[in-house]
Design an enzyme around this catalytic site. Structure first.
Site, PDB file in Angstrom:
ATOM      1  N   ALA A 184      -1.847  22.933  21.240  1.00 13.49           N
ATOM      2  CA  ALA A 184      -1.534  21.528  20.952  1.00 13.49           C
ATOM      3  C   ALA A 184      -0.561  20.952  21.966  1.00 13.49           C
ATOM      4  CB  ALA A 184      -0.957  21.415  19.541  1.00 13.49           C
ATOM      5  N   GLN A 187       5.241  25.176  25.703  1.00 16.38           N
ATOM      6  CA  GLN A 187       4.609  25.339  27.007  1.00 16.38           C
ATOM      7  C   GLN A 187       5.226  24.288  27.920  1.00 16.38           C
ATOM      8  OE1 GLN A 187       0.428  24.381  27.366  1.00 16.38           O
ATOM      9  NE2 GLN A 187       0.171  25.637  29.206  1.00 16.38           N
ATOM     10  N   ASP A 239      -7.070  19.663  18.877  1.00 19.41           N
ATOM     11  CA  ASP A 239      -7.796  18.384  18.893  1.00 19.41           C
ATOM     12  C   ASP A 239      -9.227  18.533  18.385  1.00 19.41           C
ATOM     13  OD1 ASP A 239      -8.931  19.776  20.977  1.00 19.41           O
ATOM     14  OD2 ASP A 239      -8.582  18.242  22.503  1.00 19.41           O
ATOM     15  N   ASN A 244     -19.425  26.575  25.228  1.00 14.39           N
ATOM     16  CA  ASN A 244     -18.190  27.111  24.670  1.00 14.39           C
ATOM     17  C   ASN A 244     -17.471  26.002  23.903  1.00 14.39           C
ATOM     18  OD1 ASN A 244     -15.763  28.457  24.194  1.00 14.39           O
ATOM     19  ND2 ASN A 244     -14.962  27.954  26.229  1.00 14.39           N
ATOM     20  N   ARG A 282       3.003  -4.336  -4.726  1.00 15.77           N
ATOM     21  CA  ARG A 282       3.797  -3.818  -3.610  1.00 15.77           C
ATOM     22  C   ARG A 282       4.559  -2.553  -4.008  1.00 15.77           C
ATOM     23  NH1 ARG A 282       7.151  -8.849  -1.643  1.00 15.77           N
ATOM     24  NH2 ARG A 282       8.105  -7.213  -0.341  1.00 15.77           N
ATOM     25  N   HIS A 323      -1.790 -15.076 -13.822  1.00 12.93           N
ATOM     26  CA  HIS A 323      -2.160 -16.046 -12.793  1.00 12.93           C
ATOM     27  C   HIS A 323      -0.975 -16.428 -11.910  1.00 12.93           C
ATOM     28  CE1 HIS A 323      -5.203 -16.863 -15.937  1.00 12.93           C
ATOM     29  NE2 HIS A 323      -4.184 -17.127 -16.726  1.00 12.93           N
ATOM     30  N   SER A 360       4.334 -21.251 -18.577  1.00 10.56           N
ATOM     31  CA  SER A 360       3.873 -21.518 -17.212  1.00 10.56           C
ATOM     32  C   SER A 360       4.885 -22.351 -16.430  1.00 10.56           C
ATOM     33  CB  SER A 360       2.538 -22.258 -17.261  1.00 10.56           C
ATOM     34  OG  SER A 360       1.555 -21.466 -17.873  1.00 10.56           O
ATOM     35  N   ARG A 400      14.825 -27.914 -18.975  1.00  8.99           N
ATOM     36  CA  ARG A 400      14.192 -28.932 -18.142  1.00  8.99           C
ATOM     37  C   ARG A 400      14.655 -30.294 -18.663  1.00  8.99           C
ATOM     38  NH1 ARG A 400       8.677 -27.400 -21.145  1.00  8.99           N
ATOM     39  NH2 ARG A 400       8.733 -28.945 -22.820  1.00  8.99           N
TER      40      ARG A 400
END
Length: 454
Positions: A10, A73, A103, A170, A333, A363, A405, A440
């Site tokens: 790898a 390596q 890979d 191969n 989320r 809604h 609502s 309100r």
């Protein structure tokens, strides 16, 4: 006592990928290529697994959490040099070593086992995994003698015209007698077009010494596919997706159109669940039995219980319990927890919100940083106003409450059990249990406000 060892190569940079991401970390069906290989190796009983790393070594180490050893390596001088870098770990060991490429994400434990069984049954010093390639361009060719024995492997760039006509190739996967492998590696030269130390040269060296070289030819060339560029990556993705989808269908999942259905390698799906076209199941998602996932849905690292119905919605890093209904066009989320038999309807967004059993958020609603109890009704257009420009605040709506609502709940705020919030209210203070809150202005009608002659 003989052991079994695995070496996974790898360290290649993967320049043909033209990417900042280390080649073996490119995902196939949501999982890095090298992790696919390690997962298959881990299904077999190896005494030691070594992953040879070079470019991007630290990123590879972060990705792989299995009990494996990493070997650096420092210079990429060929596959032979890469294996030789593991000499300090393996050279003195008796046994069998399998060498695989990081890979080749489609390789399976079953094929690796057949390769090893063939190797041991033949008493060979080396066994090559080969395949028949209709178009062998780019592959090393397997050269056999008059009796069918493997004589050597010639890389494409070094092959003669006659050798280029050979279709047996191969695959880059081998099985070796461990001691013979490292003895032969000491004799490998870099006298080739690339100036590299080729691992396949070990085959020729052992053959010259009169050792037995065998081959196991797989009937699945695609399983041995190496990914060197984005085209091959897409081909591997398609092959892996087909494999995953067919496996789930065999286990009792209905996938109406497999070609347009994406399921990650880490996902889990229960029996009698139905996936409609254009659905995407990402990450370690868990979907229970008897679910219906309709078109346009994306489920990412989420858990769905039994009998959940999702229509054209996105669910990410959240939990949805049994019997609940999501969508259409809902967005769940991260950090949300939806209880049993809950209705989350069209154009509803939840964020770090828990919704109790039997509640309805039907809604055009935003519920963020909130704790909603059982049997709550949240009306159309309700917003939990959780952000003051600097900090996020929590909204609590207790069992049996009704939020009318068009209401705004200014957090931090609590709506008591079985309390009512009148439609259109802006709630800034806690509402006691069983109370009706009206926040309100009274309606005032201005008669004759608009003149008749206007």
């Amino acid at each position: 006592m003989s052991g079994r060892f695995a070496v996974i190569l790898a360290a290649g940079q993967g320049t043909r990928m033209k990417s900042k991401l280390y080649k073996v970390l490119h995902p196939v069906c949501g999982k890095p290529m090298v992790e696919h290989v390690v997962d298959q190796v881990s299904k077999l009983e190896f005494d030691k697994t070594a992953v040879i790393v070079g470019h991007g070594a630290e990123e590879v180490k972060k990705t792989l959490t299995e009990k494996i050893e990493f070997v650096m390596q420092p210079e990429q001088l060929g596959t032979g040099h890469a294996v030789k870098c593991a000499e300090h770990l393996l050279a003195s060991q008796k046994g069998t070593t399998v060498v695989l490429c990081g890979d080749t994400p489609l390789i399976t434990a079953a094929t690796i086992k057949k390769l090893m069984d063939t190797h041991e049954a033949n008493g060979a010093k080396a066994t090559v995994l080969t395949a028949h390639a209709p178009d062998p361009t780019g592959y090393g060719r397997v050269i056999r003698g008059n009796q069918g024995q493997v004589e050597k492997i010639v890389e494409h760039k070094d092959a003669s015209v006659d050798e280029l006509a050979i279709a047996e190739v191969n695959t880059g996967t081998y099985c070796f007698d461990n001691e013979a492998l490292f003895e032969a590696l000491a004799e490998v030269k870099n006298e080739n077009a690339q100036g590299e130390y080729y691992l396949p040269d070990v085959i020729g060296i052992l053959r010259q010494k009169g050792e037995t070289i065998s081959a196991y030819q797989t009937d699945s060339l695609s399983e041995t596919m190496g990914v060197n560029d984005r085209v091959a990556l897409s081909q591997a993705e398609a092959a892996m997706r087909k494999r995953i989808n067919e496996e789930w269908m065999r286990q009792g999942v209905t996938i109406i159109d497999p070609q347009t259905t994406y399921i990650s390698a880490d996902a889990s799906i229960g029996q009698d669940t139905v996936l409609y076209p254009n659905t995407s199941i990402k990450g370690p998602s868990v979907i229970g039995e008897d679910c219906v996932i309709e078109s346009g849905t994306e489920i990412a690292s989420a858990t769905l219980g039994r009998g959940v119905h999702v229509c054209s919605s996105v669910i990410s890093n959240s939990v949805v319990a049994d019997g609940s209904s999501i969508g259409p066009f809902a967005h769940i989320r991260p950090g949300s927890d939806v209880g049993e038999n809950v209705r989350v309807g069209n154009f509803v967004e939840l964020k770090k919100a828990s919704i109790g059993t039997g509640s309805k958020v039907s809604h055009l609603t935003y519920v963020g940083d909130a704790e909603v109890g059982s049997d709550v009704n949240v009306g159309c257009g309700v917003v939990t106003v959780n952000y003051d420009g600097k900090n996020k605040h929590k909204t609590i709506i207790k069992d049996g409450a009704f939020v009318g609502s068009g209401s705004n709940l200014i957090a931090p705020v609590e709506i008591g059990e079985r309390a009512f919030v009148a439609a259109g209210s802006t709630i800034t203070d806690d509402v006691p249990s069983q109370a009706l809150s009206i926040a309100r202005s009274r309606q005032v009608n201005k008669d004759n406000y608009v003149k008749k002659d206007v």
